[in-house]
Each structure stands twice: as structure tokens, then as C-alpha cells.
Write an enzyme that holds these catalytic residues in place. Structure first.
Site, mmCIF file in Angstrom:
data_model
loop_
_atom_site.group_PDB
_atom_site.id
_atom_site.type_symbol
_atom_site.label_atom_id
_atom_site.label_comp_id
_atom_site.label_asym_id
_atom_site.label_seq_id
_atom_site.Cartn_x
_atom_site.Cartn_y
_atom_site.Cartn_z
ATOM 1 N N TRP A 112 12.403 -15.503 24.429
ATOM 2 C CA TRP A 112 11.830 -14.780 23.299
ATOM 3 C C TRP A 112 10.470 -15.395 22.996
ATOM 4 C CZ3 TRP A 112 12.401 -16.289 17.661
ATOM 5 C CH2 TRP A 112 11.931 -15.272 16.817
ATOM 6 N N ASP A 132 19.799 -21.837 20.238
ATOM 7 C CA ASP A 132 19.444 -20.723 19.361
ATOM 8 C C ASP A 132 20.417 -19.575 19.608
ATOM 9 O OD1 ASP A 132 18.127 -19.077 17.580
ATOM 10 O OD2 ASP A 132 16.612 -18.441 19.028
ATOM 11 N N LYS A 169 21.600 -9.715 13.020
ATOM 12 C CA LYS A 169 22.195 -8.687 13.868
ATOM 13 C C LYS A 169 23.664 -8.458 13.542
ATOM 14 C CE LYS A 169 18.314 -9.374 16.278
ATOM 15 N NZ LYS A 169 17.230 -10.273 15.826
#
Length: 398
Positions: free
Chosen positions: A131, A212, A247
Site C-alpha cells: 500500500w 498491519d 472495513k
């Protein structure tokens, strides 16, 4: 006075969404760019567990006081229970310092600032690819960032041997940023046995693992998705973990995340917690209250928690269904090609294998939007558009 300030080029993903919003082809355009879960009818869901929690929070209305710098105790406990499992020895012994943060991004920022302060010589290594904001956040904290081998486009898998050999060259207290599940952007994860091998190298080299986890529950299940985290703690590693509820609770704009640091002793954990709180004080003082209350309510009520887990698994299963339908449609149109990787990858994202030029063709000719490196958010697919997307992809792949 600002003539010396250089322009900001813009974020590649958020900028793509601006282009999508401005595209006049409303009847055909498909958004597969931003990492957001959409329902079958293309809408952002409000989970039933969240609706119930919100009704409890606002009735009666509560004062809007500041939260503690580290967030609500119930929120912090929820993070620990999800990541490490209820009554984990490290939690019971007080060896885990946890704070509520401004989303997963805020957790990464606080952790990066802490590492730069107390391990000033440490470098940070991220997967190739990762990311993009991982790089920006750690560089913004003053830490030098480099990449470690990860994705193999030839096999649509992991360069595992190369990855292991690379980790063996790193220096003590270097940071390795790891994705415990649902790797962003590739969707390609390590197996349990691979995690066991890699974490032993991390331990032998005395590296700092920073895990993460933004998609817990979207891979296999809540426990399996946390395997790498729990295995690292079981092996005695000191580990940083950033997590997000954006999410899996569909609370994107509430900025609900957490940072947990597992220490060798309770005394060290208490010192770390104090420094994390000091870091928070210097940035934003305290986390936002509303999202903290929602998470606290859902996670610490047995009935709401069970409802939440079921809703997460429904989202997970819909994403799996879209992977299967896209693979089947593409295989029927281009039978000479192997598209099995779509169902081998996990989570919200897929590395499609499309080139930048092919992605641009998709956008310009078919109004199908995805990131130029070929990353697709599978959650943007539904039964109404999956065939159209497959036709468009097949056209640019011919």
C-alpha cells in the site's frame, strides 16, 4: 511567500476516484479502485450491529467530552481480544500496550514516530509492492524506507526464498512491515508454514515486525487471519500491530483504528504505553469519541459481537463469489489463459496482471476504473457488472 512550495501531485488512488466521479458515463462506469466494500447493489453498507449500537449510544444523548489519550478501555480491550484472542497470556500479564488511533493510518503514524524517536538508526522495509501510504507514513516520520522482495508476477505468488534470504541481510532493529492477511495490493498471502519460517528469521536477526492488519475476517476467519500475529507473540517476539475497523465494521469516516505493542515485560509495556500517549498528545491529543463508542458497544456485547462476525463473513463470502464469477467469465472468453489466481488470492484486492496501458484502456474505453498497477478492488464487483467487467478485461487482454 509560498513561491518556493512545490505542488502536490495528488494521491494516485484518491485522484482516480475524482476522475471516476467526473466520468459522465453513469450507466456503465464501474469503480474497482478505492479499497471500500460495497454491497450487491453497489452501496456502502451500514451494518445491523452498528445500527443497534448507534441507537443505544444516542438514547439518551451523552455529553461530548474528550476521551483519554489512549481511547476507551473497552475499545482497547476489543482490539486486544481480536488480535491476540481472549485471555491471551500476553494480555493477561499486561505486556500489551494498546491505544485507539485515527484509523489504521493513525496507528502506523504513531508507531512510526515512536520507532524514529527510540530506534533512530532503524530502517523500514516494506513489501514490493505494498500500500503506497505505508511508504509515505514512514518516510514522513523521518525513517528511511526500502522494499523487500514479495510478489512474483511469473507465478502470481510470493518470492518466498528470495524474501527469506533478503531478511537475513537486515540489521538488528530494522523494521519489517508485514501484512498478516489479505495482502494489499496483491491479495497473495503467506501460508502458515511460510510464516513460521519467516518469523524465525525475524527473531534470529532481531528485527522489529510491524504487522498491519486492516482486513481481519475478510480472508479466512477472525482467528486464522490473525495467525501471524499470534505466532509472533508465541515465539517471544516484540511486535507492533496496527489494526483498523474501517472495513470490517464499515466505519470508514469514523477513523477507528488501534496500535498494539507487545513487550517482554509489563514494566516495559507500561513505559511504552506512556510514550505512545505522549506521541498522541503531540499530534491530535485524543481519538474521536463516536467511533470509539460504536466499537466499544459492538465488541463488548455478546449478541452484537456474534451479529457482527456473521455480517463480516457475509461480506467475505460475497467477495469470494465475485472472484469465482469473474474467473469463470474470463476463462470462458479466453480459455487459453489461466485465471485461477483470482480465486487463490484473498481479501478485497486482486492483482489482475494487467499492464498500465491495459488499465488505461479499461478506463478510457469501458469506464472501468482500477489502480494503474493493476490492483482491483473485488468488492466493487456485483452480479450486475461482473460480466461487463469480464468482457472489458478480455478485450484489453486480447
Amino acid at each position: 511567500m509560498f513561491e518556493h512550495v512545490t505542488p502536490y501531485a495528488g494521491d494516485p488512488i484518491l485522484g482516480l476516484m475524482d476522475k471516476y466521479a467526473q466520468d459522465p458515463r453513469a450507466d456503465i462506469k464501474v469503480n474497482l479502485g478505492v479499497g471500500v466494500y460495497y454491497t450487491e447493489d453497489g452501496k456502502l453498507p451500514v451494518l445491523e450491529c452498528v445500527k443497534t449500537a448507534e441507537s443505544q449510544i444516542v438514547n439518551p444523548p451523552r455529553p461530548r467530552g474528550y476521551l483519554p489519550m489512549d481511547g476507551l478501555p473497552g475499545y482497547r480491550q476489543a482490539c486486544q481480544d481480536l488480535l491476540f484472542g481472549k485471555n491471551h497470556p500476553a494480555v493477561v500479564e499486561g505486556r500489551v500496550a494498546t491505544i485507539a488511533t485515527l484509523g489504521g493510518s493513525g496507528a502506523l503514524k504513531v508507531g512510526a514516530d515512536f520507532i524514529h524517536e527510540w530506534f533512530p538508526d532503524a530502517k523500514c522495509y516494506v513489501s514490493d509492492p505494498t500500500w503506497a501510504n505505508h511508504i509515505g507514513i514512514f518516510e514522513g516520520a523521518g525513517i528511511e524506507v526500502a522494499k523487500y522482495p514479495y510478489y512474483d508476477p511469473a507465478t502470481i505468488g510470493v518470492k518466498f526464498d528470495e524474501l527469506c534470504e533478503f531478511f537475513k541481510t537486515l540489521n538488528e532493529n530494522d523494521v519489517v512491515l508485514l501484512h498478516p492477511c489479505c495482502h494489499n495490493p496483491t491479495g497473495v498471502d503467506l501460508t502458515r508454514s511460510q510464516w513460521d519460517v519467516l518469523l524465525q528469521i525475524v527473531k534470529d536477526q532481531k528485527l522489529i515486525p510491524f504487522m498491519d492488519i486492516a482486513y481481519q475476517g475478510f480472508g479466512d476467519d477472525m482467528d486464522e487471519d490473525a495467525y501471524a500475529i499470534r505466532r509472533a507473540v508465541e515465539m517471544g517476539l516484540t511486535v507492533f500491530v496496527s489494526n483498523s475497523f474501517s472495513k470490517n465494521l464499515s466505519l470508514y469516516g469514523e477513523r477507528v483504528g488501534g496500535l498494539s505493542v507487545v513487550s517482554p515485560t509489563k514494566q516495559e509495556a507500561d513505559v511504552v504505553l506512556g510514550q505512545l500517549k505522549f506521541t498522541v498528545r503531540r499530534i491530535y491529543s485524543s481519538p474521536p469519541a463516536y467511533g470509539n463508542y460504536v466499537v466499544d458497544t459492538v465488541m463488548n456485547d455478546d449478541a452484537l459481537f456474534r451479529l457482527w462476525v456473521g455480517e463480516v463473513y457475509e461480506m467475505r463470502d460475497r467477495i469470494r463469489e465475485m472472484r469465482e464469477k469473474l474467473q469463470a467469465a474470463l476463462s470462458s472468453k479466453l480459455p487459453e489463459r489461466d485465471f485461477s489466481y483470482f480465486t487463490k488470492q484473498r481479501g478485497m484486492f486482486s492483482f489482475t496482471g494487467l499492464t498500465k496501458e491495459q488499465v488505461i484502456r479499461l478506463r478510457e474505453e469501458f469506464a472501468v476504473y482500477m489502480v494503474e498497477n493493476g490492483r482491483m478492488c473485488v468488492a466493487g464487483l456485483n452480479n450486475a457488472n461482473v460480466e461487463y467487467v469480464a468482457n472489458a478485461m478480455a478485450e484489453v487482454l486480447r
